[in-house]
Motif scaffolding. Structure first.
Motif, mmCIF file in Angstrom:
data_model
loop_
_atom_site.group_PDB
_atom_site.id
_atom_site.type_symbol
_atom_site.label_atom_id
_atom_site.label_comp_id
_atom_site.label_asym_id
_atom_site.label_seq_id
_atom_site.Cartn_x
_atom_site.Cartn_y
_atom_site.Cartn_z
ATOM 1 N N SER A 2 0.844 -1.193 0.000
ATOM 2 C CA SER A 2 0.000 0.000 0.000
ATOM 3 C C SER A 2 0.884 1.250 0.000
ATOM 4 N N ALA A 3 0.438 2.266 -0.681
ATOM 5 C CA ALA A 3 1.180 3.514 -0.709
ATOM 6 C C ALA A 3 1.183 4.115 0.691
ATOM 7 N N SER A 4 2.377 4.498 1.177
ATOM 8 C CA SER A 4 2.490 4.865 2.585
ATOM 9 C C SER A 4 3.194 6.196 2.779
ATOM 10 N N HIS A 5 2.534 7.047 3.491
ATOM 11 C CA HIS A 5 3.083 8.340 3.845
ATOM 12 C C HIS A 5 3.985 8.170 5.068
ATOM 13 N N LEU A 6 5.142 8.845 5.067
ATOM 14 C CA LEU A 6 6.066 8.751 6.198
ATOM 15 C C LEU A 6 5.981 10.009 7.047
ATOM 16 N N ASP A 7 5.800 9.810 8.331
ATOM 17 C CA ASP A 7 5.718 10.928 9.268
ATOM 18 C C ASP A 7 6.701 10.633 10.397
ATOM 19 N N ALA A 8 7.810 11.394 10.428
ATOM 20 C CA ALA A 8 8.873 11.081 11.390
ATOM 21 C C ALA A 8 9.219 12.292 12.238
ATOM 22 N N GLU A 9 9.235 12.086 13.537
ATOM 23 C CA GLU A 9 9.778 13.090 14.450
ATOM 24 C C GLU A 9 10.751 12.324 15.331
ATOM 25 N N LEU A 10 12.047 12.436 14.964
ATOM 26 C CA LEU A 10 13.050 11.569 15.571
ATOM 27 C C LEU A 10 13.860 12.341 16.598
ATOM 28 N N SER A 11 13.928 11.812 17.801
ATOM 29 C CA SER A 11 14.748 12.423 18.828
ATOM 30 C C SER A 11 15.437 11.308 19.588
ATOM 31 N N LEU A 12 16.757 11.338 19.583
ATOM 32 C CA LEU A 12 17.491 10.304 20.327
ATOM 33 C C LEU A 12 18.861 10.822 20.736
ATOM 34 N N ARG A 13 19.426 10.177 21.739
ATOM 35 C CA ARG A 13 20.771 10.500 22.197
ATOM 36 C C ARG A 13 21.632 9.262 22.087
ATOM 37 N N LEU A 21 15.025 15.720 14.792
ATOM 38 C CA LEU A 21 14.730 15.930 13.384
ATOM 39 C C LEU A 21 13.275 15.540 13.105
ATOM 40 N N ALA A 22 12.529 16.422 12.428
ATOM 41 C CA ALA A 22 11.155 16.088 12.061
ATOM 42 C C ALA A 22 10.966 16.314 10.573
ATOM 43 N N ALA A 47 17.735 4.855 12.936
ATOM 44 C CA ALA A 47 16.553 5.069 13.784
ATOM 45 C C ALA A 47 15.287 4.669 13.032
ATOM 46 N N LEU A 48 15.211 5.001 11.743
ATOM 47 C CA LEU A 48 14.037 4.621 10.954
ATOM 48 C C LEU A 48 13.914 3.104 10.853
ATOM 49 N N ALA A 49 15.073 2.436 10.738
ATOM 50 C CA ALA A 49 15.065 0.973 10.607
ATOM 51 C C ALA A 49 14.787 0.276 11.931
ATOM 52 N N GLY A 50 14.847 1.033 13.032
ATOM 53 C CA GLY A 50 14.610 0.422 14.333
ATOM 54 C C GLY A 50 15.871 -0.137 14.960
ATOM 55 N N LEU A 51 17.042 0.236 14.409
ATOM 56 C CA LEU A 51 18.301 -0.266 14.957
ATOM 57 C C LEU A 51 18.769 0.573 16.147
ATOM 58 N N LEU A 52 18.228 1.790 16.271
ATOM 59 C CA LEU A 52 18.505 2.647 17.431
ATOM 60 C C LEU A 52 17.167 3.127 17.976
ATOM 61 N N GLU A 56 12.408 10.284 22.189
ATOM 62 C CA GLU A 56 11.153 11.045 22.101
ATOM 63 C C GLU A 56 10.704 11.063 20.653
ATOM 64 N N GLY A 57 9.504 11.575 20.422
ATOM 65 C CA GLY A 57 9.006 11.733 19.063
ATOM 66 C C GLY A 57 8.138 10.563 18.642
#
Lengths: 242, 275
Positions: A2-13, A21-22, A47-52, A56-57
């Motif tokens: 399915s066509a998928s919209h990406l919505d990312a608000e990434l915060s990590l240390r 980054l959003a 972070a997107l791949a779930g490796l980190l 927050e976000g």
């Protein structure tokens, strides 16, 4: 898929380094991440791949929330439906090219014969069908990159992450892989993100550019727009060197 | 002034070489001469029928069984230990590593006494084990435990180094491709460190095969039950040098065939580990 919209608000240390980054991207779009080493490009992809893990976000693809620390949601990499091409390819050295490509289907329970048949057709599509039996050590950098791309694409991911797909390639191979990626990404229905140090790649492949510096977004826009008024020294140098 | 003493620059540059090469030759002689002596005397003096004696055959069979079982046990417990040491960051990790590698430097007889003081009839766990009907000391199982205790560290150290040297992106790639943690372990991690696994198993097996001190202390020296080949060599030596020669050659041949059988992996291991 399915066509998928990406919505990312990434915060990590991560030690001394912090990423914040959003951004959003529409299905079918290709987003380029540019910035100096240490700006957070690879960290963003990990972070997107779930490796980190995020601190927050949130991260949503289509209607699905992949990660939201606030309500303790965190899908593991296995459940994210991502395809990732690592810098240096990270092909499995003990498997042939075709078995590398078939790996994601095998992990999903597809029978060996069927998985191999699909892997063969992906290798053909990326113009390395004749190298199916070779081990990664017997492949050139460009050939290995094609195999890695086939491995990432075979599961029809909704998110394709390409970390420095042109690193270590000579000029001619670089241009070949860029052209191959341009054709491949044009047909790709999910969101693709790639990192590069070469603005020609960005112009040829990306719909949108995220300019990173010190783990934060310094500028955002189309390749032509950011090239017209580069907000960072690094981007200016990239644009001038093209 | 040194330069005034008349040595040419090239002579000064070379002067360490002959000494090092000479000492290396001496070192080689130290390793090769005893083995050569053993083989020559066994060929010239022994009548060569040791293998036909039932006591020798049962000792050899027991040795092969004990060292194989010990190596299997070392892998089942040792791989998880190596994995925990290489992949997890926890307080006390250095202590765990020290505890796991201590048997490498511990005199084996001390290992035997230590095992006896825990698993022996009057050991710490002895009464509890007795209550369950388990008697470990002076059984073949004790020989396996003793061999595992001294041999497993060689496997663990080898596996930990390989796990640490492994490119973390291989396991990450497998995870993004949807593979479960078990699947990653079997289809990526273990195949990737295969040379180290084979080298570690060979080292561990060879060490278990030669085990003497911990075995005789903890498992005893009962012919046909806990008397492994090294123990048989020692006992035979008390009365029959010729017999001890024959048994020693048997052990030497078994050890050498392991080395030759694994030559490709074993001798290639250091180079592959550097990749």
């Amino acid at each position: 898929m399915s066509a998928s919209h990406l919505d990312a608000e990434l915060s990590l240390r991560r030690g001394d380094f912090g990423l914040s980054l959003a951004f959003t991207a529409d299905a079918g779009a290709t987003v380029a991440l540019v910035g100096p080493n240490g700006a957070g490009k690879s960290t963003t992809l990990a972070a997107l791949a779930g490796l980190l893990p995020l601190t927050e976000g949130h991260l949503r693809v289509g209607a699905r929330t992949l990660e939201a620390p606030a309500d303790a949601t965190r899908e593991p990499p296995q459940a994210r439906d991502v395809g990732m091409c690592f810098q240096g390819q990270a092909l499995f050295g003990h498997l042939s090219a075709v078995d590398n490509v078939a790996y994601g289907l095998r992990a999903r329970g597809v029978a060996r014969t069927q998985a191999r048949a699909m892997a063969h057709s992906w290798l053909e599509r990326l113009e390395v069908g004749g190298l199916a039996a070779r081990r990664p050590a017997q492949l050139s950098g460009g050939q290995a990159q094609r195999v890695a791309l086939a491995r990432a694409l075979i599961t029809a991911p909704s998110l394709l992450l390409l970390d420095e797909p042109f690193a270590g390639l000579d000029a001619r191979t670089h241009a070949e892989i860029r052209e191959l990626l341009r054709r491949t990404l044009a047909e790709f229905e999910g969101v693709a993100l790639l990192t590069s140090h070469d603005f020609r790649d960005v112009e040829a492949l990306a719909d949108e550019v995220l300019v990173l510096e010190h783990g934060a977004l310094a500028q955002r826009g189309s390749p032509a727009a950011v090239a017209a008024e580069p907000a960072t020294e690094h981007l200016r140098a990239m644009v001038d060197a093209r | 002034m040194r330069q005034g003493q008349g040595h040419s620059p090239s002579a000064r540059a070379r002067s360490a070489r002959p000494v090092l090469i000479g000492l290396a030759a001496l070192g080689l002689a130290l390793f090769v001469l005893p083995l050569l002596g053993l083989v020559i005397r066994a060929l010239t003096e022994a009548s060569g029928l040791a293998l036909l004696e039932p006591a020798v055959r049962s000792a050899l069979l027991l040795s092969l069984l004990v060292s194989t079982a010990a190596t299997a046990l070392a892998f089942v417990l040792g791989f998880p230990l190596a994995w925990v040491l290489a992949r997890l960051d926890f307080p006390g990790r250095r202590l765990v590593r020290a505890a796991v590698t201590l048997p490498m430097v511990l005199p084996p007889v001390v290992a035997g006494v230590a095992l006896l003081s825990v698993f022996g009839r009057r050991g710490v766990l002895g009464p509890a084990l007795s209550a369950m009907g388990i008697e470990l000391a002076f059984t073949p199982a004790a020989a396996v435990l003793a061999a595992t205790f001294v041999a497993a560290p060689f496997l663990i150290v080898t596996l930990e180094a390989a796990l640490e040297a492994m490119d973390p992106r291989l396991e990450q790639a497998a995870a993004t491709l949807g593979a479960s943690e078990w699947r990653i372990l079997w289809t990526v991690t273990l195949p990737t460190i295969r040379p180290a696994v084979l080298a570690g198993l060979a080292l561990s097996w060879a060490r278990a095969l030669g085990e003497f001190g911990a075995t005789i202390t903890f498992a005893g020296n009962v012919s046909g039950r806990t008397q492994t080949l090294p123990l048989a060599v020692y006992e035979t030596l008390q009365s029959d040098f010729e017999g001890a020669l024959q048994l020693s050659v048997v052990l030497l041949v078994v050890s050498l065939s392991v080395l030759v059988g694994l030559r490709g992996h074993f001798l290639g291991a250091p180079a592959e580990a550097q990749r």
